[in-house]
Design a protein around this motif. Structure first.
Motif, PDB file in Angstrom:
ATOM      1  N   LEU A  22       0.838  -1.191   0.166  1.00 18.65           N
ATOM      2  CA  LEU A  22      -0.155   0.091  -0.040  1.00 18.65           C
ATOM      3  C   LEU A  22       1.114   1.257  -0.044  1.00 18.65           C
ATOM      4  O   LEU A  22       2.010   1.002   0.882  1.00 18.65           O
ATOM      5  CB  LEU A  22      -0.674   0.246   1.487  1.00 18.65           C
ATOM      6  N   GLU A  23       0.438   2.596  -0.608  1.00 19.27           N
ATOM      7  CA  GLU A  23       1.487   3.914  -0.949  1.00 19.27           C
ATOM      8  C   GLU A  23       0.033   4.234   0.387  1.00 19.27           C
ATOM      9  O   GLU A  23      -1.007   4.750  -0.678  1.00 19.27           O
ATOM     10  CB  GLU A  23       1.207   4.559  -1.878  1.00 19.27           C
ATOM     11  N   VAL A  24       0.299   5.128   1.836  1.00 16.28           N
ATOM     12  CA  VAL A  24      -0.126   5.788   2.296  1.00 16.28           C
ATOM     13  C   VAL A  24       0.447   6.558   2.330  1.00 16.28           C
ATOM     14  O   VAL A  24       1.047   7.404   2.647  1.00 16.28           O
ATOM     15  CB  VAL A  24      -0.897   4.759   3.772  1.00 16.28           C
ATOM     16  N   ASN A  25      -0.428   8.112   2.154  1.00 12.40           N
ATOM     17  CA  ASN A  25      -0.150   9.657   2.112  1.00 12.40           C
ATOM     18  C   ASN A  25      -0.976  10.456   3.175  1.00 12.40           C
ATOM     19  O   ASN A  25      -2.126   9.514   3.046  1.00 12.40           O
ATOM     20  CB  ASN A  25       0.100   9.867   0.773  1.00 12.40           C
ATOM     21  N   ASP A  26      -0.278  10.813   3.985  1.00 15.40           N
ATOM     22  CA  ASP A  26      -1.241  12.135   5.239  1.00 15.40           C
ATOM     23  C   ASP A  26      -1.415  13.112   4.472  1.00 15.40           C
ATOM     24  O   ASP A  26      -1.779  13.907   5.849  1.00 15.40           O
ATOM     25  CB  ASP A  26      -1.334  11.391   6.612  1.00 15.40           C
ATOM     26  N   GLY A  27      -0.534  13.082   4.060  1.00 21.47           N
ATOM     27  CA  GLY A  27      -0.846  14.881   3.489  1.00 21.47           C
ATOM     28  C   GLY A  27       0.326  16.149   4.056  1.00 21.47           C
ATOM     29  O   GLY A  27       0.522  17.155   4.136  1.00 21.47           O
ATOM     30  N   SER A  28       0.979  15.174   4.816  1.00 19.75           N
ATOM     31  CA  SER A  28       1.743  15.530   5.968  1.00 19.75           C
ATOM     32  C   SER A  28       3.376  16.359   5.168  1.00 19.75           C
ATOM     33  O   SER A  28       4.478  17.589   5.028  1.00 19.75           O
ATOM     34  CB  SER A  28       3.048  15.206   7.162  1.00 19.75           C
ATOM     35  N   CYS A  29       3.681  15.174   4.038  1.00 22.28           N
ATOM     36  CA  CYS A  29       4.669  15.781   2.855  1.00 22.28           C
ATOM     37  C   CYS A  29       4.492  15.446   1.874  1.00 22.28           C
ATOM     38  O   CYS A  29       3.538  14.194   1.650  1.00 22.28           O
ATOM     39  CB  CYS A  29       6.632  15.547   3.737  1.00 22.28           C
ATOM     40  N   LEU A  30       5.047  15.924   1.112  1.00 19.41           N
ATOM     41  CA  LEU A  30       5.331  15.232  -0.723  1.00 19.41           C
ATOM     42  C   LEU A  30       4.376  13.519  -0.693  1.00 19.41           C
ATOM     43  O   LEU A  30       3.847  12.962  -1.305  1.00 19.41           O
ATOM     44  CB  LEU A  30       5.787  15.585  -1.287  1.00 19.41           C
ATOM     45  N   HIS A  31       5.981  13.011  -0.132  1.00 18.95           N
ATOM     46  CA  HIS A  31       5.590  11.857  -0.258  1.00 18.95           C
ATOM     47  C   HIS A  31       5.041  10.846   0.225  1.00 18.95           C
ATOM     48  O   HIS A  31       5.111  10.687   1.760  1.00 18.95           O
ATOM     49  CB  HIS A  31       7.542  11.323  -0.265  1.00 18.95           C
ATOM     50  N   GLY A  32       4.304   9.701   0.446  1.00 22.86           N
ATOM     51  CA  GLY A  32       3.866   8.496   0.839  1.00 22.86           C
ATOM     52  C   GLY A  32       4.966   7.297   1.256  1.00 22.86           C
ATOM     53  O   GLY A  32       6.560   7.570   1.793  1.00 22.86           O
ATOM     54  N   VAL A  33       4.385   6.959   2.509  1.00 26.54           N
ATOM     55  CA  VAL A  33       5.023   5.205   2.995  1.00 26.54           C
ATOM     56  C   VAL A  33       4.735   4.338   2.477  1.00 26.54           C
ATOM     57  O   VAL A  33       4.016   3.963   2.066  1.00 26.54           O
ATOM     58  CB  VAL A  33       4.913   5.292   4.602  1.00 26.54           C
ATOM     59  N   GLN A  34       5.925   3.381   1.882  1.00 23.20           N
ATOM     60  CA  GLN A  34       4.904   2.301   1.944  1.00 23.20           C
ATOM     61  C   GLN A  34       4.600   1.131   3.282  1.00 23.20           C
ATOM     62  O   GLN A  34       5.917   1.347   3.043  1.00 23.20           O
ATOM     63  CB  GLN A  34       6.469   1.975   0.711  1.00 23.20           C
ATOM     64  N   VAL A  35       3.766   0.461   3.193  1.00 20.81           N
ATOM     65  CA  VAL A  35       3.524  -0.326   3.603  1.00 20.81           C
ATOM     66  C   VAL A  35       3.306  -1.896   3.280  1.00 20.81           C
ATOM     67  O   VAL A  35       2.483  -2.188   1.772  1.00 20.81           O
ATOM     68  CB  VAL A  35       1.823  -0.014   4.058  1.00 20.81           C
ATOM     69  N   VAL A  36       4.030  -2.727   3.839  1.00 20.24           N
ATOM     70  CA  VAL A  36       4.162  -4.548   3.423  1.00 20.24           C
ATOM     71  C   VAL A  36       3.246  -4.764   4.345  1.00 20.24           C
ATOM     72  O   VAL A  36       3.143  -5.157   5.166  1.00 20.24           O
ATOM     73  CB  VAL A  36       5.442  -4.853   3.236  1.00 20.24           C
ATOM     74  N   VAL A  37       2.025  -5.562   3.490  1.00 19.14           N
ATOM     75  CA  VAL A  37       1.349  -6.467   4.760  1.00 19.14           C
ATOM     76  C   VAL A  37       1.373  -8.091   3.959  1.00 19.14           C
ATOM     77  O   VAL A  37       0.820  -7.926   2.657  1.00 19.14           O
ATOM     78  CB  VAL A  37      -0.208  -6.108   3.821  1.00 19.14           C
ATOM     79  N   ASP A  38       1.645  -8.430   5.384  1.00 16.18           N
ATOM     80  CA  ASP A  38       1.600 -10.218   4.030  1.00 16.18           C
ATOM     81  C   ASP A  38       0.767 -10.777   4.661  1.00 16.18           C
ATOM     82  O   ASP A  38      -0.514 -10.494   5.451  1.00 16.18           O
ATOM     83  CB  ASP A  38       3.616 -10.459   5.460  1.00 16.18           C
ATOM     84  N   ALA A  39       0.284 -11.967   4.004  1.00 13.75           N
ATOM     85  CA  ALA A  39      -0.790 -12.702   4.408  1.00 13.75           C
ATOM     86  C   ALA A  39      -0.935 -13.072   5.696  1.00 13.75           C
ATOM     87  O   ALA A  39       0.457 -13.417   6.475  1.00 13.75           O
ATOM     88  CB  ALA A  39      -0.878 -13.900   2.814  1.00 13.75           C
ATOM     89  N   GLY A  40      -1.899 -13.085   5.949  1.00 12.60           N
ATOM     90  CA  GLY A  40      -1.710 -14.026   7.635  1.00 12.60           C
ATOM     91  C   GLY A  40      -1.455 -12.487   8.683  1.00 12.60           C
ATOM     92  O   GLY A  40      -2.378 -12.970   9.726  1.00 12.60           O
ATOM     93  N   VAL A  41      -1.232 -10.850   8.002  1.00 17.01           N
ATOM     94  CA  VAL A  41      -1.527 -10.306   8.612  1.00 17.01           C
ATOM     95  C   VAL A  41      -3.052  -9.674   9.263  1.00 17.01           C
ATOM     96  O   VAL A  41      -3.350  -9.627   8.804  1.00 17.01           O
ATOM     97  CB  VAL A  41      -0.902  -8.717   8.539  1.00 17.01           C
ATOM     98  N   PRO A  42      -3.160  -9.107  10.727  1.00 21.20           N
ATOM     99  CA  PRO A  42      -5.007  -8.986  10.912  1.00 21.20           C
ATOM    100  C   PRO A  42      -5.414  -7.872   9.958  1.00 21.20           C
ATOM    101  O   PRO A  42      -4.399  -6.941  10.277  1.00 21.20           O
ATOM    102  CB  PRO A  42      -4.982  -8.850  12.415  1.00 21.20           C
ATOM    103  N   GLY A  43      -6.491  -8.266   9.486  1.00 24.54           N
ATOM    104  CA  GLY A  43      -6.516  -6.861   8.307  1.00 24.54           C
ATOM    105  C   GLY A  43      -6.322  -6.999   6.725  1.00 24.54           C
ATOM    106  O   GLY A  43      -6.394  -6.533   5.679  1.00 24.54           O
ATOM    107  N   TYR A  44      -5.444  -8.402   6.793  1.00 24.59           N
ATOM    108  CA  TYR A  44      -5.179  -8.469   5.072  1.00 24.59           C
ATOM    109  C   TYR A  44      -6.034  -8.992   4.092  1.00 24.59           C
ATOM    110  O   TYR A  44      -6.629  -8.750   3.924  1.00 24.59           O
ATOM    111  CB  TYR A  44      -4.185  -9.530   5.222  1.00 24.59           C
ATOM    112  N   ASP A  45      -7.139  -9.797   4.817  1.00 22.90           N
ATOM    113  CA  ASP A  45      -8.388 -10.313   4.476  1.00 22.90           C
ATOM    114  C   ASP A  45      -9.394  -9.008   4.143  1.00 22.90           C
ATOM    115  O   ASP A  45      -9.997  -9.346   3.336  1.00 22.90           O
ATOM    116  CB  ASP A  45      -9.222 -10.785   5.519  1.00 22.90           C
ATOM    117  N   ILE A  46      -8.788  -7.857   4.738  1.00 26.02           N
ATOM    118  CA  ILE A  46      -9.413  -6.802   3.880  1.00 26.02           C
ATOM    119  C   ILE A  46      -9.540  -5.584   2.660  1.00 26.02           C
ATOM    120  O   ILE A  46      -9.526  -4.892   1.898  1.00 26.02           O
ATOM    121  CB  ILE A  46     -10.088  -5.561   5.050  1.00 26.02           C
TER     122      ILE A  46
END
Ligand code: 4AD
Ligand code: MG
Length: 439
Positions: A22-46
């Motif tokens: 996921l690339e997530v941005n909260d507006g605090s700066c130009l660049h977002g942050v990359q998030v790696v979500v592995d299968a099995g992590v709570p929330g992976y199914d959504i």
């Protein structure tokens, strides 16, 4: 390592076998942050519901990124979908035109360009206050509703609670007289300068100018310093120092966003700002500016002659082609300027000055004010103004009058100059222009 939390909006999602990015941005700066979500992590199914535009709450660990393009990434321990956005979300990854983005002004701050523009706008607003506060100027809140037309250009929006024919009985209107949205805080600003010496205003300004151009808005923000015991020279000096300080501040505090503008909006942005910081501005009297334009060999759409106003095309020729530098034009013919400007000894010109910058034209308009009672009255007669309507303004010349001067800088025009964004509609959150007050 401690866990960290990120809350923001999903820019993109890429799914691979056994994990997703996921690339997530909260507006605090130009660049977002990359998030790696592995299968099995709570929330992976959504994750299949985490489309572009959805808001998410991520907890995880910050780890050195294995991919290229970012130094760090978040290894998610948990993903929560806060607010879903379905695939009708209008702001998709592909580039959109500025015209389209104006139709979704409620969502465009989530785009890279508008995030950068509005972070820059916020920082520059702070820089304006810093500039004047460091010089001990007092910030004055001048009124937004007023009865006096400072510029005398008849471009005021009427404020009324009357129904039907509003001109029939103005004395029964809310304020007991016709009232308007202010075109400038200058006249009220002068009263405070003639007490606190150096003041400034910074607030919204309204003009019912029916000009649909890229540099006119019906509602814009203006900064107006006013200095007691100051002449035109001091006024021009302050205007120049102010623009230089704003360019310097942008270079120091908005570097990431400027780099974005340099890539996608205006290649020359860094060179221009450095040039502005380093080099003195040119100065030229109005009559010489007219001679330069006449000798330019250019055919302009509007006539060039002594006694005529400089149009945008003339201003831009002077600053972009002739001087190739910001230029301050001063001593304009009295006929084309408002009543409050000081008459020069030649009795033909007034102590007006406009600062012109490349790409924009006029960014500042100012003057030394007429501080002599009899001369001010004479100016008012020439402009068909009634002294009783401006009695308090005239009083300043009656009680302890001092030479004083000031100027107005259009904040949006400054932002256009600093960012290279070429339409005023794109540097103000919600533009008000003829026929448009959406949002
Ligand atoms: O030159 P202007 O009309 O000057 C005044 O209002 C003086 N009372 C200022 C003063 O001496 N205190 O307007 C000042 C600046 C312009 O140079 C321009 O940058 C901006 O305000 N401006 C506008 N910006 C956006 N949209 C408009 N319709 C504007 N009209 C003026
Ligand atoms: Mg002007």
């Amino acid at each position: 390592m401690d866990s960290i939390t990120v809350k923001g909006w999903v820019r993109t999602r890429r799914d691979a076998k056994g994990f997703s990015f996921l690339e997530v941005n909260d507006g605090s700066c130009l660049h977002g942050v990359q998030v790696v979500v592995d299968a099995g992590v709570p929330g992976y199914d959504i994750l299949p519901r985490c489309h572009t535009g959805s808001s998410v709450h991520i907890t995880g660990r910050l780890v050195p990124s294995q991919g290229s393009g970012q130094k760090w990434e978040i290894q998610a321990a948990r993903v929560e979908l806060v607010g879903e956005a379905d695939t009708s979300y209008p702001l998709q990854k592909k580039g959109h035109t500025l015209e389209f983005l104006r139709t979704i002004a409620h969502l465009r701050p989530r785009s890279n360009l508008f995030g950068a523009v509005f972070r820059t706008r916020s920082r520059l607003a702070f820089a304006v206050h810093r500039f004047f506060q460091e010089r001990d100027f007092v910030y004055v809140h001048t009124p937004i509703i007023t009865a006096s037309d400072c510029e005398g250009a008849g471009e005021m929006f009427r404020v009324t609670t009357l129904k039907g024919n509003i001109d029939e009985k103005p004395e029964s209107d809310f304020f007991g007289r016709p009232a308007f949205l202010t075109v400038s805080g200058q006249l009220e600003g002068e009263t405070f300068a003639c007490a606190l010496s150096n003041i400034y205003t910074f607030g919204p300004t309204f003009r019912a100018e029916n000009s649909n151009t890229a540099r006119h808005a019906a509602e814009f923000w203006m900064i107006e310093p006013e200095m007691a015991f100051c002449d035109l020279q001091g006024d021009m000096d302050l205007a120049e120092a102010f623009i230089k300080a704003m360019a310097q501040y942008a270079l120091e505090h908005c570097a990431d966003d400027l780099a974005f503008f340099a890539r996608f909006v205006d290649k020359g942005v860094f060179d221009r700002l450095r040039f502005v910081v380093e080099r003195p501005f040119e100065r030229v009297p109005y009559d010489q500016a007219i001679e330069i334009l006449k000798k330019s060999g250019r055919t302009f759409e509007y006539a060039v002659d002594y006694g005529l106003n400089l149009q945008s095309e003339h201003e831009r020729y002077l600053t972009e082609e002739h001087f190739k530098s910001p230029v301050t034009v001063f001593n304009y013919p009295r006929e084309i300027k408002p009543f409050y400007m000081r008459l020069n000894d030649d009795e033909r010109t007034v102590t007006a000055m406009d600062v012109l910058v490349p790409g924009i034209g006029e960014v500042i308009g100012g003057s030394q004010r007429e501080e002599r009672l009899e001369q001010l009255r004479e100016n008012m007669r020439r402009h068909h103004l009634r002294e009783e309507d401006y009695w308090w303004y005239v009083d300043l010349r009656r009680y302890g009058s001092v030479p004083h001067a000031g100027f107005g800088l259009g904040f949006e025009r400054l932002l256009m100059f600093l960012t290279g964004v070429s339409n005023i509609r794109d540097v103000i959150p919600f533009a008000r222009t003829p026929g448009n007050a959406d949002f």
